[in-house]
Design a protein around this motif. Structure first.
Motif, short mmCIF file in Angstrom:
data_model
loop_
_atom_site.label_atom_id
_atom_site.label_comp_id
_atom_site.label_asym_id
_atom_site.label_seq_id
_atom_site.Cartn_x
_atom_site.Cartn_y
_atom_site.Cartn_z
N UNK B 38 56.31 37.73 37.42
CA UNK B 38 55.84 38.62 38.49
C UNK B 38 55.10 39.82 37.91
N UNK B 39 53.98 40.16 38.52
CA UNK B 39 53.24 41.34 38.12
C UNK B 39 52.35 41.17 36.90
N UNK B 40 52.10 39.92 36.48
CA UNK B 40 51.31 39.72 35.26
C UNK B 40 49.82 39.63 35.57
N UNK B 41 49.44 39.73 36.84
CA UNK B 41 48.01 39.74 37.17
C UNK B 41 47.45 38.44 37.69
N UNK B 42 48.30 37.53 38.12
CA UNK B 42 47.82 36.24 38.63
C UNK B 42 47.03 36.41 39.91
N UNK B 43 47.67 37.10 40.87
CA UNK B 43 47.00 37.30 42.16
C UNK B 43 45.72 38.10 41.98
N UNK B 44 45.77 39.12 41.15
CA UNK B 44 44.59 39.94 40.89
C UNK B 44 43.44 39.09 40.36
N UNK B 45 43.74 38.20 39.42
CA UNK B 45 42.70 37.34 38.86
C UNK B 45 42.12 36.43 39.94
N UNK B 46 43.01 35.85 40.75
CA UNK B 46 42.57 34.94 41.81
C UNK B 46 41.67 35.68 42.80
N UNK B 47 42.08 36.89 43.15
CA UNK B 47 41.31 37.67 44.13
C UNK B 47 39.95 38.06 43.57
N UNK B 48 39.85 38.17 42.26
CA UNK B 48 38.54 38.47 41.68
C UNK B 48 37.63 37.24 41.76
N UNK B 49 38.21 36.04 41.68
CA UNK B 49 37.39 34.84 41.88
C UNK B 49 36.91 34.80 43.32
N UNK B 50 37.80 35.16 44.24
CA UNK B 50 37.46 35.10 45.67
C UNK B 50 36.50 36.20 46.08
N UNK B 51 36.45 37.29 45.30
CA UNK B 51 35.61 38.41 45.67
C UNK B 51 36.34 39.42 46.52
N UNK B 52 37.65 39.27 46.65
CA UNK B 52 38.42 40.23 47.43
C UNK B 52 38.76 41.46 46.60
N UNK B 53 38.54 41.36 45.31
CA UNK B 53 38.77 42.46 44.39
C UNK B 53 37.56 42.49 43.46
N UNK B 54 37.00 43.68 43.24
CA UNK B 54 35.84 43.76 42.35
C UNK B 54 36.31 44.10 40.95
N UNK B 55 35.88 43.32 39.94
CA UNK B 55 36.32 43.63 38.58
C UNK B 55 35.85 45.02 38.14
N UNK B 56 36.67 45.66 37.29
CA UNK B 56 36.25 46.96 36.75
C UNK B 56 35.29 46.77 35.60
#
Ligand SMILES: Nc1ncnc2c1ncn2[C@@H]1O[C@H](COP(=O)(O)OP(=O)(O)OP(=O)(O)O)[C@@H](O)[C@H]1O
Ligand SMILES: [Mg+2]
Lengths: 276, 366
Positions: B38-56
């Motif tokens: 938990x909290x290792x960044x899986x969802x964050x990575x997935x959301x960056x593929x989807x475009x729901x999160x913009x990479x820094x």
């Protein structure tokens, strides 16, 4: 035995006390329903005898008071549309965007709103409105009400939208919806119960308000019912109870109808929620 | 279907770095699982593929095209959300058909297509219900149907099965596996259930603290875990890890710990180099341990800690003198002596060695 009897006693006492309080609150309402149908002015509670509609006939003949009801509707609907529309858009933006300091904005507006709708601000409001040249228009009343109610409406709605998961909109965007489509197809229907609450609240507020229209309007043809109700006072300033009661009943009907309509159509729910 | 590539992607939230620097590439038609705590960044990575999160920082490519700043709607992707995100005011037909609606498909056509997909997922006769009127498993399949109703470049799944009960989860897992074989879809699937990852993935990316520790096919992850972290994460129960003292003795490796001696391990340069530091971690999978018999040379002993009967097999856990625990998976056919002390024997062929930094030491001839 002893114990159960004392519980029984306690319950009985509580019920009697509660009923008494209930009766105290119910009496004026009962009067409010009976009095319009009574030909004699009576402040005490009495079953109308004879039962008459003559009060209503007199009230209906008072064209100023009747027209005032229409004015009330215009002002309330105008205000509600403005407050509902603007509060929805503003609250949505405040909830979903990542503007720094967005919380502060809501709180500061909330603070000022109590000033705007308070009587202390009446002189500046009058001066501003007359400077814009809007004195004696429906628009003036609508704008001032919107200004006063909007911050609270935004506050209520923002809280409501905050509780709705973003994934509804995100899944729409991923599915190919533009931001506009996302808002109208997904966000708006989900926010609707919150908007309904705000709209009813704003309507009731505007409908019952006396001071703002009284100050901003001159012409009889623009006065809302909350002001016109004073036409059922005699020159000497004493109320003509029979007519006042009849008019009050008519005056309160739109609010009751609105409540019933909203309750039937949308229900008063106050949650967003996803799966249980 | 399309490939997905991350080039030095990072993501920070305020002052917190969720993903420091990730690079990987997923080929067209691969089913990749992101696995990690938990909290290792899986969802964050997935959301960056989807475009729901913009990479820094860094770049995201789909089908070789740079999509780093592209709006989600223009990426032609599907996503199944962990909370399903079914629109509560639309019935199932409208929910499933929504992606077709925004694509301008006519109502009868899109409802026909939605029904088709729903039938495959066995929710075809619920089309008039609202999401609140169906069960959790049916909601999950509805959300799956909505993702499958239109052609996509990449399918993204964020723990889609985590809210299901064990039986439904197995069923849905099988269905996803079948779907993958059927459609050959490119998929990125987030989970923290290693069994799910092993069962579904063509390759698994094991993540820890926003980094990919190992990116390899399931069998490789299982057989040759890159680090003790991966070893500890994969397997049911995971690999036993025992810190040992290592020494080279007469051309052979010799390992020692409380209750354990292991001799006769062949030596390589890599092993000798690691042994020179004196400390190693010995890894052995529970399924590669058995009850010791007289004459077994390489054994490990300790006090019995737990004995869990799972039907065809038992999980026997012992506690060694230094407090470390070792679990063995024993076929119940073997007689289990559940007295105070347990001695387990292992096969030196199935031993994995990690150096003092926790990295796996390559096997001889690897
Ligand atoms: N919007 C955000 N603002 C601040 N921190 C965030 C945000 N989203 C995620 N994080 C942090 O980034 C880290 C990675 O989060 P992420 O959701 O990717 O984890 P995860 O691997 O999906 O975990 P889980 O298995 O629990 O879902 C977490 O430490 C989380 O607290
Ligand atoms: Mg997650």
């Amino acid at each position: 035995m002893q114990i159960s009897r004392s519980i029984y006693m306690r319950r009985a006492i509580f019920s009697v006390a509660a009923s008494l309080v209930g009766v105290v609150f119910a009496l004026p309402l009962v009067w409010f329903i009976f009095a319009p149908f009574n030909a004699r002015a009576e402040l005490g509670l009495a079953i109308p005898s004879p039962f008459t509609l003559s009060n209503f006939v007199t009230v209906f003949q008072n064209s100023f008071a009747m027209h005032a009801l229409l004015n009330s509707l215009i002002q309330a609907f105008g205000g509600v549309i403005l407050v509902g529309g603007a509060a929805t858009l503003a609250a949505y933006a405040l909830s979903r965007s990542s503007i720094p300091g967005k919380r502060a904005v809501t709180y500061i507006l909330l603070l000022f709103s109590s000033v705007v709708s308070g009587s202390a601000a009446m002189v500046p409001i009058f001066l501003i409105i007359s400077a814009i040249g809007l004195i004696d228009t429906h628009l003036a009343v609508i704008l001032v009400f919107a200004g006063g109610l909007l911050p609270t409406a935004m506050f209520i709605l923002r809280d409501f939208i905050d509780a709705i998961p973003k994934s509804y909109e995100e899944s729409a965007m991923v599915a190919g919806a533009s931001p506009i489509q996302t808002f109208f197809d997904v966000a708006l229907p989900v926010i609707r119960p919150g908007i309904v609450v705000v709209v009813v609240w704003a309507f009731v507020n505007i409908w019952g308000s006396f001071l703002i229209p009284f100050i901003l309007l001159r012409k009889d043809t623009l006065m809302p019912a909350s002001v016109a109700i004073y036409s059922f006072y005699s020159e000497a300033g004493t109320p003509i109870v029979t007519l006042l009661a009849a008019y009050s009943l008519i005056y309160s009907l739109p609010v009751i109808v609105l409540y019933l309509f909203v309750n039937w159509k949308f229900g008063f729910r106050f949650f967003g929620g996803i799966k249980s | 279907m399309a490939s997905v590539e991350f080039q030095n992607v990072s993501k920070t939230f305020g002052s917190f770095t969720a993903v420091p620097d990730i690079s990987f590439s997923i080929a067209d038609g691969e089913f990749v699982c992101l696995l990690g705590p938990s909290g290792c960044g899986k969802t964050t990575s997935l959301r960056m593929i989807a475009g729901l999160e913009t990479p820094s920082g860094g770049k995201v490519l789909i089908g070789g095209k740079d999509v780093t700043y592209l709006h989600p709607k223009d990426r032609q992707i599907s996503m199944v959300f962990q909370d399903y995100a079914l629109y509560p005011h639309m019935n199932l037909a409208d929910n499933i058909a929504y992606p077709l609606k925004v694509r301008g498909e006519a109502e009868d056509k899109r409802h026909a297509r939605a029904k088709e997909v729903a039938d495959v997922l066995k929710i075809g006769d619920l089309m008039k219900r609202l999401p609140s009127q169906i069960s959790g498993g049916q909601q999950q399949r509805t959300s799956l149907a909505r993702a499958l109703v239109y052609p996509s470049q990449v399918y993204l799944f964020d723990e889609p099965l985590s809210n299901l009960d064990a039986k439904l989860r197995l069923e849905a897992r099988g269905f996803l596996n079948h779907l993958q074989r059927d459609m050959g879809m490119t998929a990125v699937y987030v989970t923290h259930d290693q069994a799910e990852a092993m069962a579904l993935a063509t390759r698994i990316a094991v993540m820890d603290k926003g980094r990919i520790v190992q990116f390899a096919p399931p069998i490789e992850i299982y057989r040759r875990p890159a680090t003790t972290f991966v070893a500890n994460f994969v397997g049911n129960p995971p690999m036993n890890l025992v810190p040992v003292e290592a020494m080279v003795d007469g051309g052979q490796l010799r390992l020692r710990a409380d209750g354990l001696t292991l001799t006769g391990l062949p030596l390589s340069d890599d092993i000798a180099k690691a042994a020179a530091k004196g400390k190693m971690t010995l890894g052995v999978r529970p399924e590669h341990l058995r009850m010791a018999e007289a004459g077994d040379a390489n054994t490990i002993t300790g006090k019995l800690f737990a004995n869990e009967n799972m039907g065809p097999e038992s999980l026997v856990t012992m506690e060694r003198a230094d407090g470390g625990r070792v679990t063995a998976r024993i076929f119940t056919d073997d007689e289990i002596r559940t007295d105070d002390h347990v001695t387990l024997a292992f096969d030196t062929r199935h031993v994995t060695l990690f150096d003092d930094t926790g990295a796996r030491i390559p096997e001889i001839g690897e």
